[in-house]
Motif scaffolding. Structure first.
Motif, PDB file in Angstrom:
ATOM      1  N   GLU A 189       0.838  -1.204   0.000  1.00 11.92           N
ATOM      2  CA  GLU A 189       0.000   0.000   0.000  1.00 11.92           C
ATOM      3  C   GLU A 189       0.871   1.252   0.000  1.00 11.92           C
ATOM      4  N   LYS A 190       1.968   1.221   0.746  1.00 16.08           N
ATOM      5  CA  LYS A 190       2.872   2.368   0.792  1.00 16.08           C
ATOM      6  C   LYS A 190       3.491   2.624  -0.579  1.00 16.08           C
ATOM      7  N   MET A 191       3.874   1.565  -1.282  1.00 15.77           N
ATOM      8  CA  MET A 191       4.465   1.718  -2.620  1.00 15.77           C
ATOM      9  C   MET A 191       3.458   2.325  -3.601  1.00 15.77           C
ATOM     10  N   ILE A 192       2.212   1.884  -3.527  1.00 16.69           N
ATOM     11  CA  ILE A 192       1.179   2.420  -4.427  1.00 16.69           C
ATOM     12  C   ILE A 192       0.908   3.879  -4.090  1.00 16.69           C
ATOM     13  N   THR A 193       0.898   4.221  -2.806  1.00 19.33           N
ATOM     14  CA  THR A 193       0.700   5.613  -2.407  1.00 19.33           C
ATOM     15  C   THR A 193       1.828   6.488  -2.934  1.00 19.33           C
ATOM     16  N   LEU A 194       3.066   5.990  -2.917  1.00 24.62           N
ATOM     17  CA  LEU A 194       4.187   6.729  -3.495  1.00 24.62           C
ATOM     18  C   LEU A 194       3.958   6.973  -4.984  1.00 24.62           C
ATOM     19  N   ALA A 195       3.435   5.961  -5.680  1.00 22.98           N
ATOM     20  CA  ALA A 195       3.269   6.049  -7.134  1.00 22.98           C
ATOM     21  C   ALA A 195       2.159   7.017  -7.538  1.00 22.98           C
ATOM     22  N   LYS A 196       1.259   7.329  -6.618  1.00 23.32           N
ATOM     23  CA  LYS A 196       0.165   8.246  -6.963  1.00 23.32           C
ATOM     24  C   LYS A 196       0.690   9.653  -7.240  1.00 23.32           C
ATOM     25  N   ALA A 197       1.757  10.066  -6.543  1.00 22.42           N
ATOM     26  CA  ALA A 197       2.400  11.348  -6.823  1.00 22.42           C
ATOM     27  C   ALA A 197       3.693  11.037  -7.575  1.00 22.42           C
ATOM     28  N   ASP A 198       3.681  11.212  -8.877  1.00 29.13           N
ATOM     29  CA  ASP A 198       4.774  10.770  -9.749  1.00 29.13           C
ATOM     30  C   ASP A 198       5.924  11.766  -9.720  1.00 29.13           C
ATOM     31  N   THR A 199       6.749  11.701  -8.657  1.00 25.64           N
ATOM     32  CA  THR A 199       7.900  12.592  -8.556  1.00 25.64           C
ATOM     33  C   THR A 199       9.185  11.770  -8.579  1.00 25.64           C
ATOM     34  N   LEU A 200      10.286  12.423  -8.872  1.00 22.74           N
ATOM     35  CA  LEU A 200      11.581  11.746  -8.915  1.00 22.74           C
ATOM     36  C   LEU A 200      11.944  11.190  -7.539  1.00 22.74           C
ATOM     37  N   ALA A 201      11.672  11.941  -6.497  1.00 20.35           N
ATOM     38  CA  ALA A 201      11.981  11.488  -5.140  1.00 20.35           C
ATOM     39  C   ALA A 201      11.210  10.209  -4.811  1.00 20.35           C
ATOM     40  N   HIS A 202       9.935  10.152  -5.203  1.00 19.40           N
ATOM     41  CA  HIS A 202       9.126   8.959  -4.943  1.00 19.40           C
ATOM     42  C   HIS A 202       9.629   7.773  -5.753  1.00 19.40           C
ATOM     43  N   LYS A 203      10.049   8.022  -6.997  1.00 15.93           N
ATOM     44  CA  LYS A 203      10.602   6.929  -7.806  1.00 15.93           C
ATOM     45  C   LYS A 203      11.861   6.370  -7.166  1.00 15.93           C
ATOM     46  N   ARG A 204      12.701   7.251  -6.654  1.00 18.96           N
ATOM     47  CA  ARG A 204      13.939   6.795  -6.022  1.00 18.96           C
ATOM     48  C   ARG A 204      13.652   6.021  -4.742  1.00 18.96           C
ATOM     49  N   GLN A 205      12.646   6.450  -4.001  1.00 24.88           N
ATOM     50  CA  GLN A 205      12.258   5.717  -2.794  1.00 24.88           C
ATOM     51  C   GLN A 205      11.772   4.322  -3.154  1.00 24.88           C
ATOM     52  N   ALA A 206      10.943   4.229  -4.200  1.00 27.82           N
ATOM     53  CA  ALA A 206      10.429   2.929  -4.635  1.00 27.82           C
ATOM     54  C   ALA A 206      11.570   2.051  -5.147  1.00 27.82           C
ATOM     55  N   LEU A 207      12.505   2.641  -5.900  1.00 26.28           N
ATOM     56  CA  LEU A 207      13.648   1.884  -6.410  1.00 26.28           C
ATOM     57  C   LEU A 207      14.521   1.337  -5.282  1.00 26.28           C
ATOM     58  N   SER A 208      14.606   2.067  -4.178  1.00 26.28           N
ATOM     59  CA  SER A 208      15.434   1.604  -3.062  1.00 26.28           C
ATOM     60  C   SER A 208      14.777   0.437  -2.323  1.00 26.28           C
ATOM     61  N   PHE A 209      13.448   0.260  -2.480  1.00 28.27           N
ATOM     62  CA  PHE A 209      12.754  -0.818  -1.767  1.00 28.27           C
ATOM     63  C   PHE A 209      12.480  -2.015  -2.674  1.00 28.27           C
ATOM     64  N   LEU A 210      11.930  -1.778  -3.856  1.00 29.73           N
ATOM     65  CA  LEU A 210      11.581  -2.873  -4.758  1.00 29.73           C
ATOM     66  C   LEU A 210      12.840  -3.439  -5.410  1.00 29.73           C
ATOM     67  N   THR A 211      12.774  -4.715  -5.817  1.00 32.95           N
ATOM     68  CA  THR A 211      13.973  -5.390  -6.292  1.00 32.95           C
ATOM     69  C   THR A 211      14.133  -5.375  -7.807  1.00 32.95           C
ATOM     70  N   ARG A 212      13.126  -4.915  -8.561  1.00 30.48           N
ATOM     71  CA  ARG A 212      13.242  -4.888 -10.025  1.00 30.48           C
ATOM     72  C   ARG A 212      12.777  -3.548 -10.577  1.00 30.48           C
ATOM     73  N   GLU A 213      13.587  -2.965 -11.460  1.00 26.71           N
ATOM     74  CA  GLU A 213      13.252  -1.672 -12.050  1.00 26.71           C
ATOM     75  C   GLU A 213      11.997  -1.748 -12.910  1.00 26.71           C
ATOM     76  N   THR A 214      11.768  -2.892 -13.567  1.00 27.83           N
ATOM     77  CA  THR A 214      10.585  -3.028 -14.420  1.00 27.83           C
ATOM     78  C   THR A 214       9.301  -2.912 -13.599  1.00 27.83           C
ATOM     79  N   VAL A 215       9.347  -3.400 -12.358  1.00 31.87           N
ATOM     80  CA  VAL A 215       8.169  -3.309 -11.481  1.00 31.87           C
ATOM     81  C   VAL A 215       7.944  -1.857 -11.056  1.00 31.87           C
TER      82      VAL A 215
END
Length: 111
Positions: free
Chosen positions: A43-69
């Motif tokens: 749920e936290k990852m989806i909430t990050l994706a709702k506001a499409d900012t570079l900072a949020h993308k970097r936060q998601a990249l630091s947690f998720l294991t695949r860039e394609t996801v």
């Protein structure tokens, strides 16, 4: 937070992988306790994706294991749930597993 019978590093690696698979496939079968731990992280990852900012993308990249996801998360899932206030996942119990009688559940993204 439940410890799930694992040291912290192994537990976090497992949860990161499970969240990545859930966001990639849309649903997965696991035990109820693991599903309850995965749900808030997804749920936290989806909430990050709702506001499409570079900072949020970097936060998601630091947690998720695949860039394609991460790309799928920001391109498809973020806009899909833009109007929804929360509750992006659903846990459905399946009953006991045959081998060890652990309670199984399906965790999936709601439509």
């Amino acid at each position: 937070m439940r410890k799930l019978g694992k040291p912290t590093d192994q537990r976090m690696a497992m949860l990161r992988n499970m969240v990545t698979v859930l966001l990639d496939k849309g649903r997965m079968e696991t035990t109820v306790t693991r599903a309850k731990e995965v749900a808030p992280l997804a749920e936290k990852m989806i909430t990050l994706a709702k506001a499409d900012t570079l900072a949020h993308k970097r936060q998601a990249l630091s947690f998720l294991t695949r860039e394609t996801v991460v790309k799928k998360l920001f391109d498809e899932l973020g806009p899909k749930y833009a109007e929804r206030g929360g509750g992006y996942t659903r846990i459905t119990r399946l009953g006991p597993r045959r081998g060890d009688a652990a309670e199984l559940a399906v965790i999936e993204l709601v439509d």
